[in-house]
Design an enzyme around this catalytic site. Structure first.
Site, PDB file in Angstrom:
ATOM      1  N   SER A  13       0.812  -1.224   0.000  1.00 45.75           N
ATOM      2  CA  SER A  13       0.000   0.000   0.000  1.00 45.75           C
ATOM      3  C   SER A  13       0.842   1.269   0.000  1.00 45.75           C
ATOM      4  O   SER A  13       0.399   2.316  -0.483  1.00 45.75           O
ATOM      5  CB  SER A  13      -0.937   0.017   1.214  1.00 45.75           C
ATOM      6  OG  SER A  13      -0.195  -0.072   2.421  1.00 45.75           O
ATOM      7  N   ASP A 179      -0.126   6.782  10.460  1.00 49.01           N
ATOM      8  CA  ASP A 179      -0.491   5.768  11.459  1.00 49.01           C
ATOM      9  C   ASP A 179       0.703   4.931  11.918  1.00 49.01           C
ATOM     10  O   ASP A 179       0.534   3.864  12.488  1.00 49.01           O
ATOM     11  CB  ASP A 179      -1.561   4.841  10.877  1.00 49.01           C
ATOM     12  CG  ASP A 179      -1.102   4.163   9.582  1.00 49.01           C
ATOM     13  OD1 ASP A 179       0.058   4.379   9.174  1.00 49.01           O
ATOM     14  OD2 ASP A 179      -1.902   3.419   8.984  1.00 49.01           O
ATOM     15  N   HIS A 182       1.803   4.075   7.112  1.00 49.95           N
ATOM     16  CA  HIS A 182       1.455   4.716   5.843  1.00 49.95           C
ATOM     17  C   HIS A 182       1.935   6.163   5.825  1.00 49.95           C
ATOM     18  O   HIS A 182       1.770   6.897   6.796  1.00 49.95           O
ATOM     19  CB  HIS A 182      -0.060   4.645   5.616  1.00 49.95           C
ATOM     20  CG  HIS A 182      -0.551   3.238   5.469  1.00 49.95           C
ATOM     21  ND1 HIS A 182      -1.142   2.561   6.510  1.00 49.95           N
ATOM     22  CD2 HIS A 182      -0.491   2.388   4.415  1.00 49.95           C
ATOM     23  CE1 HIS A 182      -1.457   1.343   6.096  1.00 49.95           C
ATOM     24  NE2 HIS A 182      -1.057   1.202   4.833  1.00 49.95           N
TER      25      HIS A 182
END
Length: 204
Positions: A13, A179, A182
Site C-alpha cells: 500500500s 499511522d 502509511h
C-alpha cells in the site's frame, strides 16, 4: 537512464497509495513524486512509470503475481518495496500464516533470479515512528536481507529504512506517517528523495 525506458514500481500500500483513484494510475505517494521529478527534469526522455503496488501485499503476494505484473510487462527497471506487511502481520494478526525471514529471502531470491532488468531494491521503511518499537526491531533481519540481495544481484540499494531511522534519531517531532506505517506527504518525500539519490547514477 535510457531515452526510452519503462520503470516499474512494485510493492504494498505504501507504493499503491492512491493509485486506483488516479487517472494516470500512479497515486499520490512516492511513485508520483519520482514520476513528476523525472518528467520535469528529463523532458526529452521517453520515460514510462508503472505503479504495481497493491495494499496488504507481502513477499508471498509478489510471488503470486510476478509473472503477470512484472515479467509480462518487460520493464527496463524494477523497483521493489516489500517487507512491511511481512512483519506487521506478525504484530496485528499473529494467528495467520506468517512470512518469516528465511522464506522472505527465498522468495525474493527466486523472483530476482528470473528478472531481466536493472533491479532497484528499497529497504522496508518503518513500523511506528519509534526507533525501538517492536515492529522496527522485527524489521531488522528483513532490511538486512534486502541489503544482502542488492549486493548479490548487483541491484541499486535504496536505504529507505536507514534514512527513516536517521530522521527519527534527529529528535524532530514532525511526523512522516499517518499511522506509524502509511506515509503522509513528508514521508513520501523522504522515500522519493532516498530513491532519487540512490539512483543518481541512472539518471545521467
Amino acid at each position: 537512464m535510457k531515452d526510452k525506458a519503462r520503470i516499474l514500481f512494485i510493492g504494498d500500500s505504501i507504493t499503491e497509495w492512491g493509485k486506483n483513484e488516479d487517472p494516470e494510475g500512479l497515486g499520490i505517494g512516492y511513485v508520483r513524486i519520482i514520476h513528476d521529478y523525472l518528467k520535469t527534469a528529463f523532458p526529452s526522455k521517453n520515460l514510462e512509470i508503472i505503479n504495481k503496488g497493491i495494499g496488504g501485499n507481502r513477499a508471498t503476494d509478489l510471488q503470486d503475481r510476478w509473472e503477470k505484473d512484472v515479467l509480462a510487462l518487460t520493464p527496463d527497471y524494477v523497483s521493489v518495496s516489500i517487507g512491511i506487511n511481512d512483519v506487521w502481520r506478525q504484530l496485528d494478526n499473529p494467528d495467520m500464516v506468517q512470512v518469516y525471514p528465511d522464506q522472505f529471502e527465498e522468495i525474493l531470491t527466486g523472483l530476482l533470479e528470473k528478472t531481466n532488468a536493472q533491479l532497484i531494491l528499497m529497504e522496508p521503511t518503518v513500523i511506528e515512528e519509534d526507533v525501538n518499537s517492536e515492529g522496527n526491531q522485527k524489521l531488522i533481519p528483513y532490511v538486512e536481507i534486502v541489503r544482502k540481495l542488492a549486493n548479490k544481484f548487483g541491484a541499486i540499494l535504496v536505504p529507505t529504512h536507514q534514512d527513516f531511522i536517521d530522521y527519527l534519531k534527529s529528535g524532530t517531532t514532525y511526523k512522516l506517517t499517518t499511522d506509524g506505517v502509511h506515509m503522509n506527504s513528508a514521508g513520501n518525500m523522504l522515500m522519493a528523495r532516498s530513491w532519487l539519490q540512490a539512483c543518481e547514477s541512472l539518471l545521467k
